[in-house]
Design a protein around this motif. Structure first.
Motif, mmCIF file in Angstrom:
data_model
loop_
_atom_site.group_PDB
_atom_site.id
_atom_site.type_symbol
_atom_site.label_atom_id
_atom_site.label_comp_id
_atom_site.label_asym_id
_atom_site.label_seq_id
_atom_site.Cartn_x
_atom_site.Cartn_y
_atom_site.Cartn_z
ATOM 1 N N ALA A 16 23.365 55.401 -34.916
ATOM 2 C CA ALA A 16 22.529 54.850 -33.859
ATOM 3 C C ALA A 16 21.679 53.681 -34.329
ATOM 4 O O ALA A 16 21.178 52.904 -33.514
ATOM 5 C CB ALA A 16 21.624 55.944 -33.286
ATOM 6 N N VAL A 17 21.516 53.527 -35.658
ATOM 7 C CA VAL A 17 20.621 52.481 -36.169
ATOM 8 C C VAL A 17 21.285 51.601 -37.218
ATOM 9 O O VAL A 17 20.624 50.790 -37.849
ATOM 10 C CB VAL A 17 19.339 53.099 -36.772
ATOM 11 C CG1 VAL A 17 18.525 53.793 -35.686
ATOM 12 C CG2 VAL A 17 19.674 54.071 -37.912
ATOM 13 N N ALA A 18 22.594 51.752 -37.429
ATOM 14 C CA ALA A 18 23.273 50.962 -38.453
ATOM 15 C C ALA A 18 24.720 50.708 -38.048
ATOM 16 O O ALA A 18 25.290 51.454 -37.252
ATOM 17 C CB ALA A 18 23.236 51.684 -39.798
ATOM 18 N N ALA A 19 25.282 49.642 -38.603
ATOM 19 C CA ALA A 19 26.705 49.379 -38.428
ATOM 20 C C ALA A 19 27.462 50.374 -39.293
ATOM 21 O O ALA A 19 27.385 50.334 -40.519
ATOM 22 C CB ALA A 19 27.042 47.953 -38.832
ATOM 23 N N GLN A 37 31.506 51.546 -35.459
ATOM 24 C CA GLN A 37 30.574 51.469 -34.340
ATOM 25 C C GLN A 37 29.389 50.595 -34.710
ATOM 26 O O GLN A 37 28.846 50.699 -35.813
ATOM 27 C CB GLN A 37 30.085 52.855 -33.935
ATOM 28 C CG GLN A 37 29.083 52.835 -32.773
ATOM 29 C CD GLN A 37 28.614 54.225 -32.387
ATOM 30 O OE1 GLN A 37 29.026 55.204 -32.976
ATOM 31 N NE2 GLN A 37 27.758 54.301 -31.375
ATOM 32 N N GLN A 38 28.998 49.728 -33.794
ATOM 33 C CA GLN A 38 27.777 48.957 -33.922
ATOM 34 C C GLN A 38 26.659 49.687 -33.194
ATOM 35 O O GLN A 38 26.896 50.297 -32.139
ATOM 36 C CB GLN A 38 27.961 47.551 -33.342
ATOM 37 C CG GLN A 38 28.956 46.682 -34.079
ATOM 38 C CD GLN A 38 28.474 46.314 -35.464
ATOM 39 O OE1 GLN A 38 27.273 46.151 -35.690
ATOM 40 N NE2 GLN A 38 29.405 46.202 -36.403
ATOM 41 N N PRO A 39 25.439 49.657 -33.702
ATOM 42 C CA PRO A 39 24.342 50.381 -33.028
ATOM 43 C C PRO A 39 24.150 49.874 -31.599
ATOM 44 O O PRO A 39 24.172 48.679 -31.337
ATOM 45 C CB PRO A 39 23.123 50.079 -33.910
ATOM 46 C CG PRO A 39 23.498 48.875 -34.708
ATOM 47 C CD PRO A 39 24.979 48.941 -34.899
ATOM 48 N N ARG A 60 25.889 49.923 -42.930
ATOM 49 C CA ARG A 60 25.367 48.614 -43.313
ATOM 50 C C ARG A 60 24.253 48.205 -42.343
ATOM 51 O O ARG A 60 24.224 48.633 -41.190
ATOM 52 C CB ARG A 60 26.469 47.558 -43.298
ATOM 53 C CG ARG A 60 27.637 47.868 -44.230
ATOM 54 C CD ARG A 60 28.663 46.730 -44.210
ATOM 55 N NE ARG A 60 29.829 47.042 -45.021
ATOM 56 C CZ ARG A 60 29.906 46.894 -46.334
ATOM 57 N NH1 ARG A 60 28.857 46.416 -46.994
ATOM 58 N NH2 ARG A 60 31.005 47.214 -46.999
ATOM 59 N N GLU A 61 23.354 47.347 -42.848
ATOM 60 C CA GLU A 61 22.261 46.818 -42.014
ATOM 61 C C GLU A 61 21.447 47.947 -41.386
ATOM 62 O O GLU A 61 21.203 47.967 -40.181
ATOM 63 C CB GLU A 61 22.815 45.888 -40.923
ATOM 64 C CG GLU A 61 23.593 44.700 -41.447
ATOM 65 C CD GLU A 61 22.714 43.758 -42.276
ATOM 66 O OE1 GLU A 61 21.519 43.650 -41.975
ATOM 67 O OE2 GLU A 61 23.238 43.161 -43.226
ATOM 68 N N LEU A 62 21.026 48.873 -42.227
ATOM 69 C CA LEU A 62 20.255 50.007 -41.730
ATOM 70 C C LEU A 62 18.952 49.534 -41.091
ATOM 71 O O LEU A 62 18.191 48.766 -41.686
ATOM 72 C CB LEU A 62 19.965 50.960 -42.897
ATOM 73 C CG LEU A 62 19.383 52.332 -42.547
ATOM 74 C CD1 LEU A 62 20.350 53.113 -41.676
ATOM 75 C CD2 LEU A 62 19.081 53.116 -43.822
ATOM 76 N N PHE A 63 18.687 49.962 -39.878
ATOM 77 C CA PHE A 63 17.490 49.637 -39.096
ATOM 78 C C PHE A 63 17.419 48.160 -38.695
ATOM 79 O O PHE A 63 16.370 47.687 -38.248
ATOM 80 C CB PHE A 63 16.199 50.010 -39.848
ATOM 81 C CG PHE A 63 16.112 51.462 -40.210
ATOM 82 C CD1 PHE A 63 16.281 52.438 -39.257
ATOM 83 C CD2 PHE A 63 15.849 51.846 -41.515
ATOM 84 C CE1 PHE A 63 16.195 53.775 -39.585
ATOM 85 C CE2 PHE A 63 15.766 53.183 -41.857
ATOM 86 C CZ PHE A 63 15.942 54.151 -40.883
ATOM 87 N N ALA A 64 18.513 47.411 -38.838
ATOM 88 C CA ALA A 64 18.465 45.977 -38.529
ATOM 89 C C ALA A 64 18.110 45.715 -37.074
ATOM 90 O O ALA A 64 17.475 44.704 -36.760
ATOM 91 C CB ALA A 64 19.809 45.329 -38.867
ATOM 92 N N GLN A 65 18.504 46.593 -36.184
ATOM 93 C CA GLN A 65 18.274 46.374 -34.762
ATOM 94 C C GLN A 65 17.240 47.331 -34.187
ATOM 95 O O GLN A 65 17.239 47.618 -33.000
ATOM 96 C CB GLN A 65 19.603 46.512 -33.994
ATOM 97 C CG GLN A 65 20.656 45.505 -34.450
ATOM 98 C CD GLN A 65 21.888 45.543 -33.576
ATOM 99 O OE1 GLN A 65 21.808 45.822 -32.383
ATOM 100 N NE2 GLN A 65 23.038 45.241 -34.153
ATOM 101 N N VAL A 66 16.375 47.831 -35.035
ATOM 102 C CA VAL A 66 15.332 48.753 -34.567
ATOM 103 C C VAL A 66 13.981 48.211 -35.020
ATOM 104 O O VAL A 66 13.424 48.658 -36.017
ATOM 105 C CB VAL A 66 15.567 50.182 -35.110
ATOM 106 C CG1 VAL A 66 14.632 51.176 -34.419
ATOM 107 C CG2 VAL A 66 17.003 50.596 -34.915
ATOM 108 N N PRO A 67 13.441 47.199 -34.319
ATOM 109 C CA PRO A 67 12.190 46.567 -34.777
ATOM 110 C C PRO A 67 11.046 47.547 -34.955
ATOM 111 O O PRO A 67 10.234 47.401 -35.866
ATOM 112 C CB PRO A 67 11.888 45.551 -33.665
ATOM 113 C CG PRO A 67 13.210 45.299 -33.006
ATOM 114 C CD PRO A 67 13.956 46.592 -33.091
#
Length: 228
Positions: A16-19, A37-39, A60-67
């Motif tokens: 839910a929070v990472a690629a 899956q992309q978040p 990958r990119e853990l938390f990248a889309q969870v400001p």
């Protein structure tokens, strides 16, 4: 809980929070299968993929889309040290598993599997430092179906902080103030004031003698009979 397997709800939370991608192949299959899956999006199609027998989960990119979550992260170097310490603790629990940690294109930690005593000694130096590896005392004791084995540093290896204290119960890293206090008490008055003992110890006991569901991260446990 006994095998330390990966729990399904944890994988869903990571996705839910990472690629995230998962690639798996059974021993009797000619090839593996991969799903990614992309978040914030639905999983992609299941596709054939080359893969050895087993399963690989990549995040990958853990938390990248969870400001909202990213706001609580500290400086990059601080977070890197946290990850490094975590990998060291896991590697201590699983000496037969190789670990390779890279950051920014540079290798931060390389730990081959300890397949023989010489490899185990190299791994110990990488995990705890040359001084501890050279001077710490190996112990292996058992009583009442409980086994304790690992390394304990003498007073000369005491630290100003409790930064080299590792405890593992049945292959799981834990924190336990009662056990830490018992180890410190064993030194009696040989430790100077303000100094902390250094140790890396494994405890082995029956699974039903310890409850690992006390802490969400399984860091704290509850012993059925702490006095033993």
């Amino acid at each position: 809980l006994v095998t330390l397997g990966f729990r399904g709800e944890a994988l869903a939370a990571i996705a839910a929070v990472a690629a995230t991608s998962l690639t798996s192949r059974t021993a009797d299959a000619t090839h593996g299968w991969r799903i990614a899956q992309q978040p914030g999006h639905a999983p992609g199609p299941v596709e054939p993929a080359a893969h050895p027998s087993g399963t690989t989960v990549t995040a990958r990119e853990l938390f990248a889309q969870v400001p909202a979550r990213r706001r609580f992260l500290k400086r990059a170097q601080t977070e890197v040290l946290q990850v490094l310490n975590l990998v060291r603790r896991i590697a201590f629990c699983a000496p037969g598993v190789a670990f390779d940690l890279t950051h920014g294109g540079s290798r931060s930690l390389q730990l081959p599997a300890a397949a023989d005593p010489r490899a185990a000694a190299r791994r110990q130096r990488s995990l705890f430092g040359a001084e501890f590896a050279q001077h710490a005392q190996w112990i292996d004791r058992g009583a009442d179906d409980v086994r304790v084995c690992g390394w304990v540093g003498g007073p000369a290896l005491a630290h100003a902080q409790a930064d080299l204290q590792m405890l593992a119960v049945n292959g799981r890293v834990i924190r336990d103030r009662h056990l830490a206090h018992a180890i410190r008490t064993a030194f009696e008055d040989r430790l100077p004031a303000g100094r902390f003992p250094s140790f890396a110890l494994h405890l082995e006991m029956a699974p039903d003698a310890v409850d690992v569901n006390v802490h969400p991260g399984k860091v704290e446990v509850r012993f059925r009979d702490l006095r033993t």
